[in-house]
Design a protein around this motif. Structure first.
Motif, PDB file in Angstrom:
ATOM      1  N   ILE A  39       0.840  -1.189   0.000  1.00 22.36           N
ATOM      2  CA  ILE A  39       0.000   0.000   0.000  1.00 22.36           C
ATOM      3  C   ILE A  39       0.874   1.237   0.000  1.00 22.36           C
ATOM      4  O   ILE A  39       1.711   1.411   0.888  1.00 22.36           O
ATOM      5  CB  ILE A  39      -0.939  -0.029   1.200  1.00 22.36           C
TER       6      ILE A  39
ATOM      7  N   LYS B 123      -1.301  -0.964  -4.248  1.00 21.45           N
ATOM      8  CA  LYS B 123      -2.491  -0.152  -4.120  1.00 21.45           C
ATOM      9  C   LYS B 123      -2.054   1.261  -3.780  1.00 21.45           C
ATOM     10  O   LYS B 123      -1.417   1.488  -2.760  1.00 21.45           O
ATOM     11  CB  LYS B 123      -3.348  -0.712  -2.995  1.00 21.45           C
TER      12      LYS B 123
ATOM     13  N   ILE C 102      -2.862   5.031  -2.711  1.00 22.33           N
ATOM     14  CA  ILE C 102      -3.893   5.874  -2.105  1.00 22.33           C
ATOM     15  C   ILE C 102      -3.434   7.322  -2.203  1.00 22.33           C
ATOM     16  O   ILE C 102      -2.397   7.700  -1.664  1.00 22.33           O
ATOM     17  CB  ILE C 102      -4.120   5.496  -0.635  1.00 22.33           C
ATOM     18  N   LYS C 103      -4.198   8.070  -2.949  1.00 26.27           N
ATOM     19  CA  LYS C 103      -3.823   9.473  -3.118  1.00 26.27           C
ATOM     20  C   LYS C 103      -4.679  10.310  -2.186  1.00 26.27           C
ATOM     21  O   LYS C 103      -5.814  10.650  -2.509  1.00 26.27           O
ATOM     22  CB  LYS C 103      -4.046   9.888  -4.572  1.00 26.27           C
ATOM     23  N   ALA C 104      -4.153  10.551  -1.000  1.00 22.69           N
ATOM     24  CA  ALA C 104      -4.933  11.269  -0.001  1.00 22.69           C
ATOM     25  C   ALA C 104      -4.317  12.636   0.230  1.00 22.69           C
ATOM     26  O   ALA C 104      -3.132  12.833   0.006  1.00 22.69           O
ATOM     27  CB  ALA C 104      -4.928  10.469   1.297  1.00 22.69           C
ATOM     28  N   PRO C 105      -5.136  13.583   0.681  1.00 25.96           N
ATOM     29  CA  PRO C 105      -4.568  14.887   1.021  1.00 25.96           C
ATOM     30  C   PRO C 105      -3.584  14.754   2.186  1.00 25.96           C
ATOM     31  O   PRO C 105      -3.702  13.821   2.992  1.00 25.96           O
ATOM     32  CB  PRO C 105      -5.786  15.711   1.441  1.00 25.96           C
TER      33      PRO C 105
ATOM     34  N   GLN D 267      -4.481  13.706   5.712  1.00 22.55           N
ATOM     35  CA  GLN D 267      -4.966  12.361   6.015  1.00 22.55           C
ATOM     36  C   GLN D 267      -3.849  11.338   6.204  1.00 22.55           C
ATOM     37  O   GLN D 267      -4.101  10.212   6.612  1.00 22.55           O
ATOM     38  CB  GLN D 267      -5.877  11.881   4.874  1.00 22.55           C
TER      39      GLN D 267
ATOM     40  N   LEU E 134      -3.668   7.293   7.857  1.00 25.37           N
ATOM     41  CA  LEU E 134      -3.458   6.137   6.993  1.00 25.37           C
ATOM     42  C   LEU E 134      -2.207   5.368   7.409  1.00 25.37           C
ATOM     43  O   LEU E 134      -2.172   4.147   7.337  1.00 25.37           O
ATOM     44  CB  LEU E 134      -3.328   6.606   5.542  1.00 25.37           C
TER      45      LEU E 134
ATOM     46  N   ARG F 204      -2.828   3.053  10.117  1.00 25.86           N
ATOM     47  CA  ARG F 204      -3.535   1.833   9.743  1.00 25.86           C
ATOM     48  C   ARG F 204      -2.667   0.866   8.945  1.00 25.86           C
ATOM     49  O   ARG F 204      -3.177  -0.124   8.428  1.00 25.86           O
ATOM     50  CB  ARG F 204      -4.761   2.183   8.920  1.00 25.86           C
ATOM     51  N   GLY F 205      -1.396   1.218   8.751  1.00 33.95           N
ATOM     52  CA  GLY F 205      -0.503   0.207   8.203  1.00 33.95           C
ATOM     53  C   GLY F 205      -0.103   0.343   6.761  1.00 33.95           C
ATOM     54  O   GLY F 205       0.284  -0.643   6.143  1.00 33.95           O
ATOM     55  N   ALA F 206      -0.184   1.529   6.211  1.00 31.49           N
ATOM     56  CA  ALA F 206       0.314   1.696   4.853  1.00 31.49           C
ATOM     57  C   ALA F 206       1.818   1.444   4.839  1.00 31.49           C
ATOM     58  O   ALA F 206       2.499   1.636   5.848  1.00 31.49           O
ATOM     59  CB  ALA F 206       0.012   3.095   4.360  1.00 31.49           C
TER      60      ALA F 206
ATOM     61  N   ILE G  89      -6.553  23.559  11.700  1.00 35.70           N
ATOM     62  CA  ILE G  89      -6.907  22.226  11.227  1.00 35.70           C
ATOM     63  C   ILE G  89      -7.910  21.572  12.154  1.00 35.70           C
ATOM     64  O   ILE G  89      -8.779  20.826  11.731  1.00 35.70           O
ATOM     65  CB  ILE G  89      -5.626  21.356  11.166  1.00 35.70           C
TER      66      ILE G  89
ATOM     67  N   GLU H 169     -13.605  17.470   8.311  1.00 35.94           N
ATOM     68  CA  GLU H 169     -14.033  18.482   9.262  1.00 35.94           C
ATOM     69  C   GLU H 169     -15.472  18.874   8.940  1.00 35.94           C
ATOM     70  O   GLU H 169     -15.923  18.756   7.815  1.00 35.94           O
ATOM     71  CB  GLU H 169     -13.133  19.714   9.156  1.00 35.94           C
TER      72      GLU H 169
ATOM     73  N   ILE I 298     -10.016   6.172   5.570  1.00 36.69           N
ATOM     74  CA  ILE I 298      -9.637   6.222   4.165  1.00 36.69           C
ATOM     75  C   ILE I 298      -8.873   4.998   3.739  1.00 36.69           C
ATOM     76  O   ILE I 298      -8.937   4.565   2.606  1.00 36.69           O
ATOM     77  CB  ILE I 298      -8.813   7.496   3.898  1.00 36.69           C
ATOM     78  N   PHE I 299      -8.199   4.409   4.678  1.00 38.95           N
ATOM     79  CA  PHE I 299      -7.372   3.289   4.329  1.00 38.95           C
ATOM     80  C   PHE I 299      -8.206   2.101   3.838  1.00 38.95           C
ATOM     81  O   PHE I 299      -7.893   1.468   2.839  1.00 38.95           O
ATOM     82  CB  PHE I 299      -6.544   2.890   5.544  1.00 38.95           C
TER      83      PHE I 299
ATOM     84  N   SER J  71     -13.923   9.213  -4.890  1.00 36.38           N
ATOM     85  CA  SER J  71     -12.487   9.352  -5.134  1.00 36.38           C
ATOM     86  C   SER J  71     -11.679   9.141  -3.861  1.00 36.38           C
ATOM     87  O   SER J  71     -10.466   9.257  -3.866  1.00 36.38           O
ATOM     88  CB  SER J  71     -12.193  10.730  -5.724  1.00 36.38           C
ATOM     89  N   LEU J  72     -12.340   8.839  -2.756  1.00 42.56           N
ATOM     90  CA  LEU J  72     -11.588   8.660  -1.518  1.00 42.56           C
ATOM     91  C   LEU J  72     -10.807   7.358  -1.521  1.00 42.56           C
ATOM     92  O   LEU J  72      -9.859   7.200  -0.774  1.00 42.56           O
ATOM     93  CB  LEU J  72     -12.535   8.696  -0.311  1.00 42.56           C
ATOM     94  N   ASN J  73     -11.241   6.411  -2.318  1.00 44.75           N
ATOM     95  CA  ASN J  73     -10.426   5.223  -2.490  1.00 44.75           C
ATOM     96  C   ASN J  73     -10.446   4.865  -3.959  1.00 44.75           C
ATOM     97  O   ASN J  73     -11.384   4.240  -4.452  1.00 44.75           O
ATOM     98  CB  ASN J  73     -10.966   4.069  -1.637  1.00 44.75           C
ATOM     99  N   MET J  74      -9.381   5.269  -4.633  1.00 41.50           N
ATOM    100  CA  MET J  74      -9.399   5.136  -6.085  1.00 41.50           C
ATOM    101  C   MET J  74      -9.500   3.692  -6.538  1.00 41.50           C
ATOM    102  O   MET J  74      -9.953   3.411  -7.637  1.00 41.50           O
ATOM    103  CB  MET J  74      -8.156   5.803  -6.697  1.00 41.50           C
ATOM    104  N   GLN J  75      -9.110   2.778  -5.703  1.00 42.20           N
ATOM    105  CA  GLN J  75      -9.246   1.364  -6.036  1.00 42.20           C
ATOM    106  C   GLN J  75     -10.689   1.037  -6.416  1.00 42.20           C
ATOM    107  O   GLN J  75     -10.939   0.256  -7.318  1.00 42.20           O
ATOM    108  CB  GLN J  75      -8.833   0.552  -4.800  1.00 42.20           C
TER     109      GLN J  75
END
Ligand SMILES: Nc1ncnc2c1ncn2[C@@H]1O[C@H](COP(=O)(O)OP(=O)(O)OP(=O)(O)O)[C@@H](O)[C@H]1O
Ligand SMILES: Nc1ncnc2c1ncn2[C@@H]1O[C@H](COP(=O)(O)OP(=O)(O)OP(=O)(O)O)[C@@H](O)[C@H]1O
Ligand SMILES: [Mg+2]
Ligand SMILES: [Mg+2]
Lengths: 353, 446, 613, 353
Positions: free
Chosen positions: B23, B55, B57-60, B63, B67, B70-72, B416, C286, C469-470, C555-559
């Motif tokens: 991941i 896999k 994951i394109k996160a901001p 985040q 992630l 959780r083990g990426a 934030i 948020e 998200i994961f 789009s939060l999980n592109m998979q």
């Protein structure tokens, strides 16, 4: 008021020939009716006269002016549609005033005329309602007022009563008659109801699949139908297929089942004929010089004003109608019965297809 | 696709349950993800480590910590700011694979143009390694420049000048809340010019610009000739040059920096060996991805230029050599990090959301001056007024303050965590900024 | 069994019947749980300020000149001269602030779309001319949804170096200067071009449904030409036109594609939908009270427009065709001047509006499209990539699966709800009737936000939790979203079908001893199968091209992302990606055309694509 | 075959009270007709008996079993809908077999019964057609076959003929009568057509806004209507508002306009009355012991079988009907006319609202 002449009007829609060459002559101030079964071309004729459709062939005259290709808006023959075609987004007043506004009459004159029309159709006080807020009969009167207010040369009515119930229909019928007489306009009336046609018309044209079969007064048509079709269309009647077996001048002998009727009048050449006898002309009591038919009773039906006896003569059903209870007293279902028919009341007509 | 590789192709498309799925958290775009996945799964390394799927994951940015918890396995791409931030918070694991470490100092330089290509902790361990190089600058469309008779910009000040006060705007930049590369550009400017002066430069640049949501859009706009100049990361510039010969990428003289775009092993990786194998691949064979026509990035490992694929890209090799000679500013990552959110939101509120007013006021001011409607003194006075920091009410103390670097540090984290606070402040900023711009505009006009 | 009072009251069945109760309760609860509660619960934070109930956020929005600005600012058009001496008029529109801009844009789009839609509908309904069949087909083309790429092409068309200037400035010299359309003006243009066929379809249906005798009567009384149109035809078609116009209004209000494509201009971003979208994506996780308040304002406007027009339309729905009336459509040959308008004005306009779709196809097969008028070079690479790249294929398959699953739900929902509302007159009937249609009025971005908070709070740390998200799998959420958002299309169709099946057909069955279940499955469903099929197809097509929820939650999980999330992603990212997005657009177009053709062949009727009433 | 009893059935729909307490008793094997104007509650009554609606109050018995709250599928009272309600997606055979399949009869038995029903309605050979491929009359026969094949206790027919044209209607009427007699089942028939009701029924219940006004044989109802409503509903009749001015036992003198009719029978207490006279009971020739009314002719309408003379007596219109041309020969519009009425034919009934 106008005199209308149709000369050999032909109209086809794609494959169907709706009118096969119609000739008609409607006189000044007459209430003339087109009568015929559904699909025979009544509405088409009316629409052609109104200028909403144009004939493929033939010519139309209003008095002596040819109007065949005049557009509807120039013709001045106003049609009251079967469904009234009231504009649902206008009030009664606006509906009626529409035609006057188009003529650009001054406002107060429009007002005056609309009031007059409303009064004529007895709808004063309804001006601000919308068509959906009116009963069927009221709607019809609005439709008539809308047509009359423009003082048309010719008023065309397309089955204006067919959507009404029996009681209202009677009322509206005399209303139309009254208005027509009061204003003395020429009216062309379309219906498929023979009773209505007889009650209302000065003259009737009976139509059948695109042709006019007979033109005449109600009485002429009822009593002297010229064709099988006209005879059977004018009220419940007995139409019995038969064969001419002997001829002597214009008297012939015709035969159906094993019954023979002698000495009835018939002039056509065809040997295949129908015998037409009105039920009310058949007597259950012996009368002189009458043809006598013996058969058995199939059914006796009580209708209040009259009683019908359906007799079986071989395989042929014949209906007799009487207003006298006593005539049927002695009859019972499946029992014997004798029908007496005056020869003058027997009409023999060539069989139509 | 080579001839004898049928079996591997089969494994990459089907999904055997036994193999490893890595991941990868990333900021790289879809094209890079697709290329990397396809090439890597076919590689011998993948087979050796039984890696059957990757896999992405394109996160901001915000985040990523969640992630990682959780083990990426791997973080790849997103700029040094992000990775240093993660490093500081302890989300990165040291790299232990000898093969990877063996690359450092040999194939991969430990720093380029003064910027680190490897982050080492106090413990001496390696926490991230640059996988690609990037510089920041502008992409210019020469045709459009000519069309509007504009000079070639060479430094940030050039686009922060009256020359570019145009309608329609001919400069494009991106919203920092949506673009890490543009965030980095603004940070560079703030450090190059100093905080106060830096904001003035940013204000004029914004006044001259169309502000797009993402840096990709800026590049697209330059290529399409929609604008003449766009702030971009280098490889966007190279791509633009490929697609439209009228385009050219320019590194602002003495005002840019070279960044290494890191790759790192994440703290809670389930498959550290496999993950490091992937890192090794990225730093060696995988460097070819950067050479793809749709990517055009500078590799960190110059060995790739010796491969057949590498020889087809003399242009990138030239760019690589140019980058090695770039004179950048001294850039302080920690300082940039301390105000990053505050900077983004302040920029967003006062320069992006209020861009319409800012642009109008600025263009009107410049035109009035050029047409001689106002004097030079008046012009300078109004310009100073336009660029002056806004006064706003601190929601906590109720006092009127300005957006100093200290204040930015103070509120950075809170923005934030407290959406209500953020919404309130942004509204304050936005309204104050708009009022200021409108005031200048009305003075110019009236 | 005795009569059950509450069953009669709620469900309209005096004897309690499980199947009927299910038909009421299943769709009712489904919509309440998956639309009403999430949306309202999320929006509730708009009413809290510093821990108290407050209208603070609404007040601050409505009093901020950022959101509401009077008088408006900016110049509608700006004249500039290039170095080459050409004059360029830049048209962007003026700024009324975010909230009013949205309203103004929606109103203008509605007006333009109504004008164009009505004019096209009128000539199609009333004139017989050469090339009518081309018109007929062409008018369907703008309806084919290709999210983003469509607006992208429109933007390209109206660049100062784009197609429009090429034709009218360079080629024909009709324009004395170049124009460039951007900002709000660009958004208006893109939306009007995309949405006008919705009005067209509704208006067309209205025109051909006007009882011809109503017009004949007017003509018979001396009216003609424009007078006839003004006094009779138009007022009678107005309810239908208005119904289409409302849809356009709502679609424009919630549209994201056009603002995203025109984002380079700060004005294009000053729209509610864009503001919500952009803040939502950044501040993922948020709960911003400001966005929530803005969402409420948008939702309120959409719902108001919707309810207002429904009321108007139902008031004026004239029972058009009376019994016994003749059914001869009024079609005539255009007069020379009318023909001139058709060929000289309307045909070019039509070609213009179908160009975006043509452009999408061209783009899909071209190497690049940068500064040229048309895309350049020919390649099948992107189409191949779309078809053979496993990742791209995965997005396609995802979308197909989600839409397929959503359609199954939609069929179940629309059959049950339509059965309940068309057959029984419990007090729940009007409630259910409104609930089923209301998703049309709820902007997609509002649904997306509602789901985000709903699922993260109700199912925390599961694959349903978007903040997780994961391991978040958007499949379930997207299927839910599609099934709700696209329900009205199918529900209308099934309801219409049920209305055509006389109740006595069911009563006859029960009267002969059949149970309710047997009656529904054996008599009713076979009779409405075509309507169910048509509606399902429609919902399917619209699910495939759903954007709002797809590009946010999806789009939060592109998979597991749907095709639209991918399109948005690539549209805005790597080079050459516009072509790949276009290739996907071509795929969507193909799916849509196939569906329409299939529906037409199987149900043997021209399916009104979108209908409100 | 079953005997049906309705006890005080009340049914409201929202505001409208559709049935205001109906009592009916339909005997074994009878063809019983509900007759009344549109909206009087005929269909409601029928649907309540069929179990498709449930009454608010009152009880229903089939023989001695109460069925008031039995669901339609358990009740065995089969309704033939006005529109036939044939399932368009099933063949004639499947339509007819439906009820039997639900009863899970063995296949060959179903086949046998369907054949029998088809034969009964004379539709052998049509089994594989779909309803749309049948004429209206054939469709109706399928609907009847579908009902009859399940051997219902009670057959309910809701205006089964109202969609048919005049000719077909006559045919179907005798068909229904024939089948009912052959099978000897109890049939409840609904119509608003008084002619139809009289022709077909053993007994008739005349309904008016939710109540039963009179129950009796056709003849009783036609000749001895108990209320103004029944009188006026049974065919075209004269209903003249009048006042009782003198009483002597059950003989009274009534007055309308300036006309006085003496010695007519009347027992009710109310002084506001209507005089009901059937048009055919008015003679245009002098008869003995008759009341004589002198007025003027308003209209003469020719109907073929008979002629109607509308006379004006003051403001009151009275219609006389004759089948003899000679009677009207001497009359002309606006001319004088004298109507002769036998006192026995004058019915005086209390005025209804
Ligand atoms: N617009 C049309 N297109 C095709 N056929 C038509 C059209 N109008 C009428 N017809 C056909 O012409 C024939 C005559 O129709 P018309 O409407 O005149 O009959 P009608 O006598 O008025 O019947 P009805 O009593 O049912 O109104 C019919 O066969 C009808 O189907
Ligand atoms: N489902 C219903 N909801 C409300 N009112 C109803 C309903 N069914 C019948 N009614 C009303 O009850 C009254 C009786 O209706 P019903 O259908 O029994 O009349 P009907 O005698 O059969 O009339 P028709 O001859 O027109 O069929 C009418 O006023 C009608 O409007
Ligand atoms: Mg007709
Ligand atoms: Mg009824």
């Amino acid at each position: 008021m106008v005199e209308v002449k149709l000369e050999n009007i032909v109209k086809t829609f794609g494959e169907t020939v709706a009118l096969k060459g119609i000739d008609l002559h409607i006189k000044h101030g007459e209430l003339f009716t087109l009568l015929g079964p559904s699909g025979c071309g009544k509405s088409t004729t009316l629409r052609i006269i109104a200028g909403l459709d144009f004939p493929d062939k033939g010519r139309i005259f209003f008095d002596d002016q040819e109007v065949t290709y005049l557009s509807s808006s120039e013709r001045g023959a106003v049609l009251v549609f079967q469904n009234y075609a009231l504009w649902p987004h206008m009030t009664v007043y606006d509906n009626i005033a529409y035609g006057l506004k188009i003529k650009k009459l001054p406002k107060d004159e429009i007002e005056k005329k609309v009031r007059w029309a409303l009064q004529l159709v007895k709808l004063e006080g309804f001006e601000d309602r919308y068509p959906t807020q009116l009963s069927g009969g009221q709607q019809q009167r609005v439709a008539i007022a809308r047509a009359i207010v423009v003082e048309p040369k010719l008023l065309l009515l397309d089955e204006p009563l067919s959507n009404l119930d029996a009681k209202l229909r009677l009322e509206m019928r005399s209303e139309i008659r009254r208005i027509q007489r009061e204003l003395g306009i020429t009216v062309l009336y379309v219906t498929h109801d023979q009773e209505e046609a007889m009650a209302i018309s000065d003259r009737i044209a009976v139509m059948n699949v695109g042709t006019v079969e007979q033109v005449g007064t109600p009485r002429e048509i009822y009593e002297k139908p010229k064709t099988e079709f006209v005879a059977s269309f004018m009220g419940k009647t007995n139409v019995i297929p038969a064969k001419v077996v002997e001829r002597e001048g214009d008297k012939v002998t015709v035969e159906f089942e094993h019954f023979r009727l002698e000495g009835v009048t018939y002039t056509d050449k065809s040997d295949k004929v129908v015998i037409v006898i009105r039920p009310e002309r058949i007597s259950l009591k012996p009368i002189e010089n009458a043809v006598k038919l013996e058969g058995k009773v199939d059914l006796i039906e009580y209708y209040g004003f009259f009683i019908e006896v359906v007799g079986m003569f071989g395989e042929t059903r014949i209906i007799a109608r009487t207003i006298s209870d006593k005539d049927v007293m002695s009859l019972k279902p499946q029992g014997p019965v004798t029908f007496y028919i005056n020869k003058d009341d027997i009409l023999v007509l060539p069989k139509q297809l | 696709i080579g001839g004898g590789e049928q079996s591997t192709t089969a494994t990459s498309t089907s999904k055997p349950s036994g193999g490893i799925t890595l991941i990868v958290l990333t900021r790289h775009d879809t094209t890079i993800q697709m290329l990397a996945k396809e090439a890597f799964l076919k590689s011998d390394i993948a087979k050796k480590y039984n890696i059957v799927n990757i896999k992405f994951i394109k996160a901001p940015d915000s985040q990523w910590p969640a992630l990682i918890k959780r083990g990426a396995d791997i973080g790849w791409g997103g700029g040094p700011t992000l990775f240093d931030d993660l490093f500081k918070q302890g989300y990165l694991a040291p790299i232990t694979d000898e093969k990877v470490l063996g690359l450092l100092g040999t194939q991969i330089k430990e720093d380029i143009a003064g910027m680190p290509m490897v982050r080492k902790g106090k413990d001496g361990k390696v926490y991230w390694i640059a996988a690609a190089l990037s510089s920041f600058g502008f992409t210019v469309n020469k045709d459009v420049l000519k069309r509007w008779n504009l000079p070639m910009p060479e430094k940030w000040e050039d686009i922060a000048s009256e020359t570019f006060a145009l309608d329609p705007p001919q400069v494009g930049i991106a919203d920092p809340t949506r673009s890490t590369s543009n965030t980095r550009i603004y940070q560079i400017i703030l450090q190059a010019f100093g905080w106060d002066e830096g904001w003035k430069v940013l204000t004029i640049i914004a006044a001259n610009s169309k502000i797009y949501d993402a840096s990709d859009a800026v590049r697209e706009a330059v290529i399409a000739g929609d604008i003449a100049v766009g702030n971009t990361i280098d490889f966007y510039g190279y791509t633009a040059m490929k697609l439209n010969p009228a385009c050219i990428y320019i590194i602002p003289k003495g005002e840019s920096i070279i960044n290494g775009d890191p790759i790192a092993l994440l703290k809670n990786s389930q498959h550290p060996e496999a993950a490091q194998a992937f890192i090794y691949w990225v730093l060696t064979d995988g460097q070819k991805i950067w050479l793809n026509e749709d990517v055009n990035r500078l590799p960190v490992n110059p060995a790739v230029f010796d491969t057949p694929e590498g020889q087809k890209r003399p242009d990138l090799k030239k760019a690589y050599e140019l980058a090695l000679q770039t004179q950048g500013i001294q850039f302080d990552d920690a300082r940039a990090l301390a105000t990053v959110y505050a900077m983004q939101f302040y920029f967003k509120a006062t320069l992006v959301d209020a861009n319409q007013e800012l642009h109008r006021a600025w263009v009107a001011l410049v035109q009035a001056y050029k047409q001689g409607k106002i004097s030079k003194d008046k012009y300078e006075q109004l310009k100073a007024q336009l660029l002056a920091p806004i006064q706003f009410k601190d929601p906590d103390t109720g006092k009127m303050v300005t957006f100093t670097e200290d204040y930015a540090k103070k509120i950075n984290e809170r923005l934030i965590k407290d959406p209500g606070f953020k919404d309130t402040l942004m509204q304050e900023w936005r309204d104050a900024a708009r009022a200021k711009y409108n005031k200048v505009l009305s003075e110019v006009q009236g | 069994m005795r009569v059950s009072k509450w069953s009669e009251k709620l469900f309209g069945t005096p004897l309690f019947e499980p199947l009927v109760s299910f038909s009421y309760l299943f769709p009712l609860l489904y919509i309440v749980v998956f639309l009403i509660i999430p949306v309202l619960a999320m929006l509730a934070i708009a009413f809290s300020h510093e821990g108290h109930f407050s209208l603070y956020w609404f007040k601050s929005i409505l009093t901020s000149s950022y959101y509401v600005q009077f008088p408006p600012q900016g110049d509608f058009a700006i004249k500039t001269v290039t170095a080459t001496g050409e004059t360029v008029y830049l048209i962007r529109g003026i700024d009324f602030g975010v909230v009013i801009n949205s309203l103004v844009v929606a109103a203008l789009v509605t007006l333009l779309a109504s004008l164009m839609g009505t004019i096209f509908a009128f000539i199609m309904a009333r004139y017989e001319f050469k090339g009518k069949n081309f018109f007929r087909i062409a008018l369907f083309i703008p309806l084919l949804v290709t999210p983003f790429v469509n607006a992208y092409v429109i933007k390209k068309m109206f660049l100062d170096t784009g197609l429009i200037n090429y034709i009218f400035y360079e080629l024909l010299h009709i324009l004395p200067f170049r124009i460039k359309i951007d900002g709000l003006a660009g958004v208006v243009l893109a939306q009007a071009m995309t949405y006008y066929p919705i009005v067209y379809l509704n208006a067309y249906a209205s025109f051909i449904n006007i009882d011809p005798t109503l017009e004949e009567q007017a003509e018979n009384l001396g009216s003609r030409g424009f007078h006839l149109f003004r006094t009779v035809t138009f007022p009678l078609a107005l309810p239908g036109i208005a119904a289409g116009a409302t849809l356009v209004f709502i679609f424009s209000l919630e549209d994201l594609a056009a603002p995203i494509v025109f984002q380079g201009d700060p004005l294009a971003k000053k729209l509610m939908s864009y503001q919500i979208f952009s803040k939502f994506l950044y501040g993922l996780g948020e709960r911003s009270p400001e966005i929530a308040a803005l969402s409420i304002i948008m939702l309120t406007l959409a719902v108001l427009a919707f309810l207002g027009i429904r009321k108007y339309v139902s008031l004026r729905q004239y029972a058009m065709l009376s019994k016994g009336g003749r059914w001869k459509p009024r079609v005539s040959k255009p007069k020379p001047w009318q023909a001139a308008i058709i060929y000289v004005v309307l045909l070019p306009l039509l070609l213009l509006t179908i160009f975006p779709q043509i452009g999408v196809v061209l783009l899909a097969f071209s190497k690049q499209w940068s500064v040229t008028v048309m895309p350049q070079g020919f390649t099948t690479e992107y189409v191949k990539q779309m078809l053979f790249n496993p990742d791209v294929r995965r997005y396609i398959i995802n979308s197909l699966m989600y839409s397929g699953a959503a359609v199954v739900l939609i069929v179940l929902l629309s059959v049950t709800s339509s059965y309940a509302t068309s057959r029984f007159k419990g007090i729940l009937t009007p409630v259910l009737e409104s609930l089923v249609i209301i998703p049309i009025a709820v902007p997609g971005i509002v649904v997306a936000m509602g789901y985000f908070y709903f699922f993260s709070q109700v199912f925390p740390n599961t694959p349903l939790d978007p903040t997780n998200i994961f391991s978040f799998n958007p499949a379930f959420v997207l299927i839910l979203a599609y099934s709700i958002r696209r329900l009205p299309f199918s529900a209308r169709s099934v309801y219409a079908g049920l209305q055509q099946v006389h109740v006595s057909l069911e009563e006859a069955s029960m009267n002969l001893g059949a149970s309710r279940w047997k009656t529904v499955t054996g008599i009713l469903l076979p009779l409405i199968s075509l309507n169910v099929f048509g509606g399902a197809m429609l919902s399917f097509v619209y699910s495939m091209s759903e954007t709002s929820v797809g590009i946010t939650l999806g789009s939060l999980n592109m998979q597991y992302a749907p095709i639209t999330a991918f399109m948005k992603d690539i549209m805005m990212s790597a080079a050459g990606s516009a072509q790949l997005a276009a290739a996907l657009g071509v795929l969507l177009i193909t799916v849509q055309i196939l569906s329409i053709v299939l529906v037409n062949i199987i149900t043997k009727q021209r399916y009104a694509f979108i209908g409100l009433t």
